[in-house]
Design a protein around this motif. Structure first.
Motif, PDB file in Angstrom:
ATOM      1  N   GLY A  93       0.813  -1.209   0.000  1.00 14.83           N
ATOM      2  CA  GLY A  93       0.000   0.000   0.000  1.00 14.83           C
ATOM      3  C   GLY A  93       0.846   1.258   0.000  1.00 14.83           C
ATOM      4  O   GLY A  93       0.600   2.190  -0.774  1.00 14.83           O
ATOM      5  N   PHE A  94       1.859   1.288   0.848  1.00 12.16           N
ATOM      6  CA  PHE A  94       2.731   2.466   0.902  1.00 12.16           C
ATOM      7  C   PHE A  94       3.524   2.601  -0.391  1.00 12.16           C
ATOM      8  O   PHE A  94       3.687   3.717  -0.913  1.00 12.16           O
ATOM      9  N   ASN A  95       4.046   1.493  -0.906  1.00 14.64           N
ATOM     10  CA  ASN A  95       4.824   1.554  -2.144  1.00 14.64           C
ATOM     11  C   ASN A  95       3.974   2.049  -3.311  1.00 14.64           C
ATOM     12  O   ASN A  95       4.438   2.814  -4.151  1.00 14.64           O
ATOM     13  N   MET A  99       4.600   5.395  -5.439  1.00 16.69           N
ATOM     14  CA  MET A  99       4.715   5.341  -6.889  1.00 16.69           C
ATOM     15  C   MET A  99       3.780   6.359  -7.550  1.00 16.69           C
ATOM     16  O   MET A  99       4.171   7.070  -8.484  1.00 16.69           O
ATOM     17  N   LEU A 100       2.526   6.450  -7.051  1.00 16.05           N
ATOM     18  CA  LEU A 100       1.582   7.419  -7.594  1.00 16.05           C
ATOM     19  C   LEU A 100       2.085   8.842  -7.381  1.00 16.05           C
ATOM     20  O   LEU A 100       1.998   9.689  -8.286  1.00 16.05           O
ATOM     21  N   ALA A 160       0.950   4.662   9.157  1.00 18.42           N
ATOM     22  CA  ALA A 160       0.071   3.520   9.434  1.00 18.42           C
ATOM     23  C   ALA A 160      -0.586   3.642  10.803  1.00 18.42           C
ATOM     24  O   ALA A 160      -1.784   3.362  10.958  1.00 18.42           O
ATOM     25  N   THR A 161       0.172   4.061  11.813  1.00 19.31           N
ATOM     26  CA  THR A 161      -0.400   4.159  13.161  1.00 19.31           C
ATOM     27  C   THR A 161      -1.409   5.301  13.261  1.00 19.31           C
ATOM     28  O   THR A 161      -2.408   5.194  13.977  1.00 19.31           O
ATOM     29  N   SER A 162      -1.156   6.403  12.558  1.00 20.53           N
ATOM     30  CA  SER A 162      -2.134   7.500  12.552  1.00 20.53           C
ATOM     31  C   SER A 162      -3.441   7.061  11.907  1.00 20.53           C
ATOM     32  O   SER A 162      -4.528   7.379  12.394  1.00 20.53           O
ATOM     33  N   ALA A 184      -4.045   0.827   6.844  1.00 20.10           N
ATOM     34  CA  ALA A 184      -2.958   0.871   7.826  1.00 20.10           C
ATOM     35  C   ALA A 184      -2.025  -0.325   7.672  1.00 20.10           C
ATOM     36  O   ALA A 184      -0.793  -0.180   7.654  1.00 20.10           O
ATOM     37  N   ILE A 185      -2.590  -1.517   7.545  1.00 20.35           N
ATOM     38  CA  ILE A 185      -1.763  -2.720   7.400  1.00 20.35           C
ATOM     39  C   ILE A 185      -1.016  -2.694   6.074  1.00 20.35           C
ATOM     40  O   ILE A 185       0.143  -3.128   5.988  1.00 20.35           O
TER      41      ILE A 185
END
Length: 364
Positions: A93-95, A99-100, A160-162, A184-185
């Protein structure tokens, strides 16, 4: 980019800015009840000012390894900007998000977006949980010991924690909550632990027994901590997270001290004491608060079991991100003390004092 502040003083400037706000809030608390309409209006103005200043200050900081992993994130961003394809490994998800961003913005603006996505959920969660008293919740969250480092160094974990905290605030809207937990995960796999803790608390609600579990984790960790470090390292975390448990300071992290961290255990015990005091001693009944307290106990208990590991603060943050909420929640929901505004101001000041001592005084 904010480059008029020497980079070696960047963190110091931030903590002293917070110190001024804490002192103002503490002094003001002794003169004006938090329920006064004028006080609430002033706190809302102050809260929005802090929100904007910190988003901009954190988001447009210089790109440098002085801020830990920020340099590594900028390199990954450059790779995506150069057209590297999205892989299936890591935090997908973060990657995908990076990328976007790399396709439509500069790396400086990317860090500003990350700052916004890190801080805005804390404001939204505070607003959702406490309505007109949101300032005090938001402020205690940004006064937390690890808040700055997880906005500038452990960026994925911080985002993720926020998002996870915002998900918990929307526990009465299941579709929104589940979607946020999924995000988040996908941003950091370690958030599977607090999500699992949340699911556990849906079926097991006995705070007293969960508190006993937290207490029991301490002697177990002292006697057999190495076993749990090896056990958790074998559960399928990616190579980066395994290195925190099993290797030396391969990541050149400032926090490389190992051993049984009694100082951080005492720090972690602050919300445990708060939960015990309000739930058991003062008989405070609030389903949401009990669940938040239980989630904190479970996730912090996990950290205690691996407390000797290198950079165990990265695992501690899976509970620390909600520490401020657990401490302040009852004070914003019910009258417990005659001069509760004074108690609230003192709690904020004492809570920030640990942050200031650890990040400023002991680092000079």
């Amino acid at each position: 980019m904010i480059d008029f502040i020497p980079i070696e003083y960047y963190n110091l400037f931030y903590y002293n800015f917070l110190l001024l706000i804490v002192l103002f809030t503490w002094i003001n608390a002794f003169g004006t009840p938090i329920t006064a309409i004028k006080n609430l209006k002033n706190k809302h103005i102050l809260g929005y000012f802090i929100l904007i200043v910190i988003i901009v200050y954190m988001g447009f900081r210089p790109i440098s390894f002085v801020f830990g992993d920020m340099g590594a994130y900028s390199r990954s961003f450059a790779s995506f900007a150069d057209g590297i394809p999205l892989g299936l490994g890591g935090d997908l998800g973060f990657n995908f998000f990076m990328m976007l961003c790399a396709k439509v913005m500069t790396v400086n603006f990317f860090f500003f977006v990350c700052s916004s996505l890190y801080i805005l959920p804390l404001y939204l969660a505070s607003k959702k949980l406490f309505q007109e008293y949101w300032f005090y919740s938001f402020f205690i969250l940004i006064c937390s010991f690890s808040f700055w480092s997880y906005g500038t160094n452990g960026i994925r974990n911080g985002l993720a924690t926020s998002i996870m905290l915002l998900a918990l605030a929307y526990s009465n809207k299941k579709i929104v909550m589940v979607a946020l937990m999924f995000v988040a995960i996908s941003f950091h796999k370690s958030l599977a632990l607090p999500v699992a803790a949340y699911l556990f608390t849906l079926f097991f609600k006995d705070s007293k027994k969960i508190l006993y579990f937290w207490i029991l984790c301490i002697p177990i960790s002292i006697a057999a901590g190495g076993f749990f470090e090896s056990l958790f390292a074998s559960l399928g975390f990616d190579d980066e997270r395994i290195s925190y448990l099993t290797s030396g300071n391969i990541n050149n992290d400032d926090f490389s001290s190992t051993g049984f961290r009694w100082d951080f255990l005492i720090y972690s015990a602050l919300p445990v004491y708060a939960g015990w005091y309000f739930i058991f001693k003062r008989k405070y009944k609030d389903i949401m608060y009990a669940q938040l307290f239980n989630i904190y106990l479970i996730t912090n208990g996990f950290w205690i079991l691996v407390i000797r590991a290198n950079f165990s603060n990265r695992f501690a943050y899976l509970s620390w991100f909600m520490m401020g909420i657990v401490i302040i929640y009852p004070l914003l929901k019910k009258q417990f003390f005659k001069n509760q505004h004074k108690v609230l101001g003192t709690v904020l000041a004492l809570y920030f004092s640990f942050t200031y001592i650890m990040n400023v005084i002991l680092t000079q």
